[in-house]
Design a protein around this motif. Structure first.
Motif, mmCIF file in Angstrom:
data_model
loop_
_atom_site.group_PDB
_atom_site.id
_atom_site.type_symbol
_atom_site.label_atom_id
_atom_site.label_comp_id
_atom_site.label_asym_id
_atom_site.label_seq_id
_atom_site.Cartn_x
_atom_site.Cartn_y
_atom_site.Cartn_z
ATOM 1 N N ILE A 99 3.482 0.420 7.166
ATOM 2 C CA ILE A 99 3.384 1.809 6.817
ATOM 3 C C ILE A 99 4.255 2.568 7.616
ATOM 4 O O ILE A 99 5.057 3.589 7.454
ATOM 5 N N PHE A 155 -5.045 0.412 8.686
ATOM 6 C CA PHE A 155 -3.538 0.355 8.190
ATOM 7 C C PHE A 155 -2.448 -0.152 8.891
ATOM 8 O O PHE A 155 -1.359 -0.325 8.534
ATOM 9 N N GLY A 175 -4.402 9.153 6.914
ATOM 10 C CA GLY A 175 -4.413 7.952 7.498
ATOM 11 C C GLY A 175 -3.513 7.778 8.534
ATOM 12 O O GLY A 175 -3.449 6.892 9.519
ATOM 13 N N MET A 208 0.894 -1.188 -0.136
ATOM 14 C CA MET A 208 0.059 -0.054 -0.019
ATOM 15 C C MET A 208 0.983 1.181 -0.160
ATOM 16 O O MET A 208 1.731 1.204 0.694
ATOM 17 N N ARG A 232 0.840 -3.254 7.850
ATOM 18 C CA ARG A 232 0.967 -3.263 6.792
ATOM 19 C C ARG A 232 2.769 -2.824 6.509
ATOM 20 O O ARG A 232 2.868 -2.576 5.155
ATOM 21 N N ILE A 255 -2.674 8.116 2.803
ATOM 22 C CA ILE A 255 -2.733 6.540 1.953
ATOM 23 C C ILE A 255 -4.018 6.900 1.570
ATOM 24 O O ILE A 255 -5.146 7.276 1.645
#
Length: 175
Positions: A96, A91, A65, A1, A94, A60
């Motif tokens: 991120i 989220f 986000g 992502m 992941r 995001i």
């Protein structure tokens, strides 16, 4: 992502208030963490165009986000900066926030005359510990029962990363 770190905008108010409206996020944040649109509006007014700090929206899929920021310290602690961050629950897991931490750390060392960036996650926030460690932070200290959150006494952990040393130049070879 895919995500990107970008400066905050006043028009982010609705997105940030929605993304942060989660008791599982607030459980891992200080009591000063905004819990209303009014408080988020004050936050945005304080960070938009503020060059003394490095606070960014985590965008995001075209919307806010999460958030991440570095606040340089003052006085005898002026060669240090504190890192803070959060991410909307949808989220989590992941990678991120780990990538965002790496990116903001590089930006922080480039922007400020600092040698150390530290973060102080609660003992109960294992996901944050893992993200910091994956981003190169090391546990420096544990302070027992120094945090009061929702009536519970928690340990405070201090993770930090140091400015990378500049490679020494070899005068004979010109490298």
């Amino acid at each position: 992502m895919e995500f990107k770190l970008r400066p905050w905008r006043i028009e982010d108010l609705e997105d940030v208030a929605r993304a942060a409206d989660n008791p599982r996020i607030r459980a891992n944040m200080s009591d000063e963490f905004p819990d209303s649109a009014e408080k988020w509006a004050k936050f945005l007014a304080a960070v938009v165009d503020n060059e003394r700090i490095l606070y960014r929206a985590v965008e995001i899929d075209g919307r806010v986000g999460g958030a991440i920021g570095i606040g340089p310290q003052t006085g005898v602690h002026r060669r240090n900066a504190e890192l803070g961050y959060w991410l909307a629950e949808e989220f989590w897991g992941r990678g991120i926030i780990t990538a965002a931490i790496r990116e903001i750390v590089a930006l922080g060392f480039a922007a400020f005359d600092i040698d150390r960036i530290f973060a102080r996650p609660f003992e109960s926030n294992a996901g944050s510990h893992r993200a910091l460690e994956k981003a190169g932070f090391r546990l420096e200290a544990r302070f027992e029962k120094t945090i009061v959150k929702d009536g519970a006494l928690l340990d405070e952990l201090v993770y930090a990363v140091r400015r990378p040393a500049k490679p020494e130049r070899n005068e004979r070879s010109g490298e």
